[in-house]
Design a protein around this motif. Structure first.
Motif, PDB file in Angstrom:
ATOM      1  N   GLU A 112      52.320  58.131  56.529  1.00 15.89           N
ATOM      2  CA  GLU A 112      52.431  59.260  55.600  1.00 15.89           C
ATOM      3  C   GLU A 112      53.677  59.244  54.723  1.00 15.89           C
ATOM      4  N   SER A 113      54.469  60.334  54.764  1.00 10.23           N
ATOM      5  CA  SER A 113      55.556  60.438  53.789  1.00 10.23           C
ATOM      6  C   SER A 113      56.689  59.447  54.046  1.00 10.23           C
ATOM      7  N   LYS A 114      56.654  58.764  55.205  1.00  8.08           N
ATOM      8  CA  LYS A 114      57.683  57.754  55.449  1.00  8.08           C
ATOM      9  C   LYS A 114      57.379  56.465  54.682  1.00  8.08           C
ATOM     10  N   ALA A 115      56.232  56.426  54.004  1.00  8.82           N
ATOM     11  CA  ALA A 115      55.896  55.251  53.201  1.00  8.82           C
ATOM     12  C   ALA A 115      56.424  55.441  51.776  1.00  8.82           C
ATOM     13  N   LEU A 116      57.042  54.399  51.282  1.00  7.20           N
ATOM     14  CA  LEU A 116      57.572  54.430  49.917  1.00  7.20           C
ATOM     15  C   LEU A 116      56.953  53.288  49.119  1.00  7.20           C
ATOM     16  N   PHE A 117      56.391  53.629  47.971  1.00 10.58           N
ATOM     17  CA  PHE A 117      55.817  52.597  47.101  1.00 10.58           C
ATOM     18  C   PHE A 117      56.808  52.301  45.980  1.00 10.58           C
ATOM     19  N   TYR A 118      57.111  51.043  45.823  1.00 12.65           N
ATOM     20  CA  TYR A 118      58.093  50.625  44.803  1.00 12.65           C
ATOM     21  C   TYR A 118      57.412  49.512  44.017  1.00 12.65           C
ATOM     22  N   LEU A 119      56.763  49.928  42.917  1.00 12.80           N
ATOM     23  CA  LEU A 119      55.809  49.043  42.240  1.00 12.80           C
ATOM     24  C   LEU A 119      56.484  48.296  41.089  1.00 12.80           C
ATOM     25  N   ALA A 120      57.128  47.182  41.429  1.00  7.20           N
ATOM     26  CA  ALA A 120      57.874  46.422  40.418  1.00  7.20           C
ATOM     27  C   ALA A 120      57.069  45.243  39.863  1.00  7.20           C
ATOM     28  N   ALA A 121      55.886  44.991  40.413  1.00  7.50           N
ATOM     29  CA  ALA A 121      55.077  43.863  39.909  1.00  7.50           C
ATOM     30  C   ALA A 121      54.683  44.127  38.453  1.00  7.50           C
ATOM     31  N   ALA A 122      54.589  43.063  37.692  1.00 11.69           N
ATOM     32  CA  ALA A 122      54.176  43.183  36.291  1.00 11.69           C
ATOM     33  C   ALA A 122      52.668  42.975  36.242  1.00 11.69           C
ATOM     34  N   VAL A 123      51.956  44.092  36.116  1.00 12.63           N
ATOM     35  CA  VAL A 123      50.502  44.059  36.271  1.00 12.63           C
ATOM     36  C   VAL A 123      49.817  43.984  34.911  1.00 12.63           C
ATOM     37  N   SER A 124      48.885  43.065  34.813  1.00  8.60           N
ATOM     38  CA  SER A 124      48.156  42.879  33.554  1.00  8.60           C
ATOM     39  C   SER A 124      47.427  44.156  33.155  1.00  8.60           C
ATOM     40  N   ASP A 125      47.449  44.467  31.881  1.00 10.33           N
ATOM     41  CA  ASP A 125      46.695  45.621  31.379  1.00 10.33           C
ATOM     42  C   ASP A 125      45.251  45.244  31.061  1.00 10.33           C
ATOM     43  N   PHE A 126      44.990  43.950  30.991  1.00 12.28           N
ATOM     44  CA  PHE A 126      43.655  43.487  30.583  1.00 12.28           C
ATOM     45  C   PHE A 126      43.132  42.454  31.568  1.00 12.28           C
ATOM     46  N   PHE A 127      41.821  42.365  31.678  1.00 19.32           N
ATOM     47  CA  PHE A 127      41.243  41.328  32.534  1.00 19.32           C
ATOM     48  C   PHE A 127      39.929  40.846  31.958  1.00 19.32           C
ATOM     49  N   LEU A 128      39.482  39.695  32.462  1.00 18.19           N
ATOM     50  CA  LEU A 128      38.214  39.114  32.016  1.00 18.19           C
ATOM     51  C   LEU A 128      37.179  39.386  33.106  1.00 18.19           C
ATOM     52  N   PRO A 129      36.118  40.160  32.798  1.00 20.95           N
ATOM     53  CA  PRO A 129      35.135  40.478  33.833  1.00 20.95           C
ATOM     54  C   PRO A 129      34.489  39.211  34.403  1.00 20.95           C
ATOM     55  N   GLN A 130      34.135  39.280  35.683  1.00 21.67           N
ATOM     56  CA  GLN A 130      33.540  38.108  36.346  1.00 21.67           C
ATOM     57  C   GLN A 130      32.292  37.608  35.619  1.00 21.67           C
ATOM     58  N   SER A 131      31.515  38.545  35.069  1.00 23.72           N
ATOM     59  CA  SER A 131      30.260  38.162  34.416  1.00 23.72           C
ATOM     60  C   SER A 131      30.513  37.264  33.201  1.00 23.72           C
ATOM     61  N   ARG A 132      31.754  37.291  32.684  1.00 27.09           N
ATOM     62  CA  ARG A 132      32.063  36.473  31.501  1.00 27.09           C
ATOM     63  C   ARG A 132      33.028  35.331  31.825  1.00 27.09           C
ATOM     64  N   THR A 133      33.306  35.127  33.119  1.00 25.87           N
ATOM     65  CA  THR A 133      34.246  34.068  33.477  1.00 25.87           C
ATOM     66  C   THR A 133      33.466  32.791  33.788  1.00 25.87           C
ATOM     67  N   PRO A 134      33.621  31.736  32.993  1.00 23.05           N
ATOM     68  CA  PRO A 134      32.866  30.508  33.268  1.00 23.05           C
ATOM     69  C   PRO A 134      33.331  29.837  34.554  1.00 23.05           C
ATOM     70  N   GLN A 135      32.423  29.086  35.182  1.00 22.86           N
ATOM     71  CA  GLN A 135      32.783  28.416  36.427  1.00 22.86           C
ATOM     72  C   GLN A 135      33.786  27.286  36.162  1.00 22.86           C
ATOM     73  N   HIS A 136      33.519  26.520  35.106  1.00 19.23           N
ATOM     74  CA  HIS A 136      34.327  25.317  34.893  1.00 19.23           C
ATOM     75  C   HIS A 136      35.257  25.440  33.696  1.00 19.23           C
ATOM     76  N   LYS A 137      36.131  24.489  33.624  1.00 23.72           N
ATOM     77  CA  LYS A 137      37.131  24.434  32.558  1.00 23.72           C
ATOM     78  C   LYS A 137      36.454  24.567  31.182  1.00 23.72           C
ATOM     79  N   ILE A 138      36.954  25.460  30.364  1.00 24.23           N
ATOM     80  CA  ILE A 138      36.406  25.653  29.014  1.00 24.23           C
ATOM     81  C   ILE A 138      36.668  24.384  28.212  1.00 24.23           C
ATOM     82  N   GLN A 139      35.635  23.906  27.533  1.00 21.89           N
ATOM     83  CA  GLN A 139      35.784  22.684  26.739  1.00 21.89           C
ATOM     84  C   GLN A 139      36.184  23.054  25.312  1.00 21.89           C
ATOM     85  N   SER A 140      37.049  22.242  24.718  1.00 19.55           N
ATOM     86  CA  SER A 140      37.592  22.615  23.410  1.00 19.55           C
ATOM     87  C   SER A 140      36.508  22.686  22.330  1.00 19.55           C
TER      88      SER A 140
END
Ligand code: 9Z3
Length: 335
Positions: free
Chosen positions: A192-220
């Motif tokens: 409970e209140s003895k837990a302290l969250f100290y969120l210093a990680a630099a978290v991405s504001d954007f992401f690529l949904p799994q449905s649009r993430t190709p399995q293999h290396k994108i070819q030029s």
């Protein structure tokens, strides 16, 4: 041993995963319902559960969850290319050491291979670790000019290990970060209140949904010689953290900007939006010398190193953490 930098082949182009809907209410819940947690998460949960249990029942130490380092957004499932957020992990690793010195147990949720408490003094430097060593009478020794400092670091490191006060939990991608943060937060409910969250990680504001993430290396040649990346907004998970996952814990988030004219405003907006207790604002350019505490009453307090302290290589986290501990104690005793 699990590694967070390996891809999960099972999730490659999973067309059954729905397209992520843009900006609707409760995006956070949709995110966690739509995407798969990392396969190693149950093992992390076991480690975290027994760490929390030990400190709740045996040591009695308050627990700080310190997040540190940047999250990645993979552009391919077998990841060759990814988008990264800037952070060496200095703020997180140095803060973790200071929390430990102030009697906290620390869960260090960090980007794998970014700076770690204690080892940071010897990793990622221009010195190879062998440069700290010398040979004498067929034995290896620490060079005398490094020995005094290394002994101090070693003692603190051993103390943290022997008292089981430091738990290292890695992440690489923003998806791994979000699922792990959710799990750890829910487990921290135990203290409970003895837990302290100290969120210093630099978290991405954007992401690529799994449905649009190709399995293999994108070819030029795939996109006619161009790479067009169409990202979605990462859900505002902080509101879930405050409202559902850890409603009785004290939550401190960091706000990173590069334009000083908007820092305070952005910190205040975050506090109003998420209703947590404290935002620590910093500018990329001056983050090692000054930070600003903005609380829910709208009060601002700058913490700055003096030129003499900069000269002595004092780390600003040694000023930030005692201040944070004081605010946390007030929070614990607020009723
Ligand atoms: C920070 O602002 C950290 O202090 C730094 C530390 C990333 C600047 P280093 O690791 O740098 O010492 O090199 N972290 C929070 C960044 C962030 O993504 N905040 C989100 C935001 O600004 C809110 S959680 O919106």
């Amino acid at each position: 041993m699990y590694h967070t930098s390996n891809p999960e082949p099972d999730t490659a182009i999973d067309r059954t995963v729905p397209e992520f809907p843009v900006a609707q209410l409760s995006d956070e819940d949709k995110y966690f319902n739509s995407y798969k947690p990392p396969s190693y998460l149950p093992r992390i949960e076991d480690e975290v559960r027994s760490f929390i249990e030990f400190h709740a029942t045996t040591s009695g130490k308050p627990i700080a969850l310190v997040t540190s380092g940047g999250t990645t957004v993979p552009l391919e499932n077998n990841t060759v290319r990814f988008i990264d957020n800037f952070s060496a992990g200095t703020r997180g690793a140095t803060s973790a050491e200071n929390f430990l010195e102030n009697g906290y147990a620390v869960i260090f949720l960090h980007r794998e291979f970014s700076l770690l408490p204690y080892s940071r003094h010897y990793s990622h430097t221009t010195n190879c670790f062998l440069d700290y060593m010398t040979e004498a009478n067929d034995k290896i020794e620490i060079k005398p000019n490094y020995a005094e400092k290394m002994l101090k670091v070693l003692r603190k490191y051993k103390d943290a290990k022997e008292s089981r006060s430091l738990l290292l939990i890695p992440f690489t991608t923003v998806n791994q970060y979000l699922f792990t943060l959710k799990s750890v937060s829910e487990l921290l409910h135990r203290v409970e209140s003895k837990a302290l969250f100290y969120l210093a990680a630099a978290v991405s504001d954007f992401f690529l949904p799994q449905s649009r993430t190709p399995q293999h290396k994108i070819q030029s040649q795939d996109g006619g010689g161009k790479l067009v990346v169409d990202l979605e907004q990462v859900p505002k998970f902080l509101s879930r953290l405050v409202e559902n996952w850890a409603p009785s814990a004290m939550i401190i988030s960091f706000k990173l900007e590069t334009d000083d004219s908007i820092l305070i405003k952005k910190a205040k907006t975050a506090l109003q939006r998420y209703q947590h207790q404290l935002v620590i604002g910093n500018l990329l350019q001056t983050r090692k010398k000054e930070v600003v505490f903005v609380n829910s009453k709208g009060e601002e307090k700058w913490i700055r190193l003096t030129p003499e302290q900069v000269e002595e290589n004092l780390e600003i986290e040694s000023l930030i953490i005692p201040e944070v501990v004081q605010v946390h104690n007030q929070w614990i005793n607020r009723k």
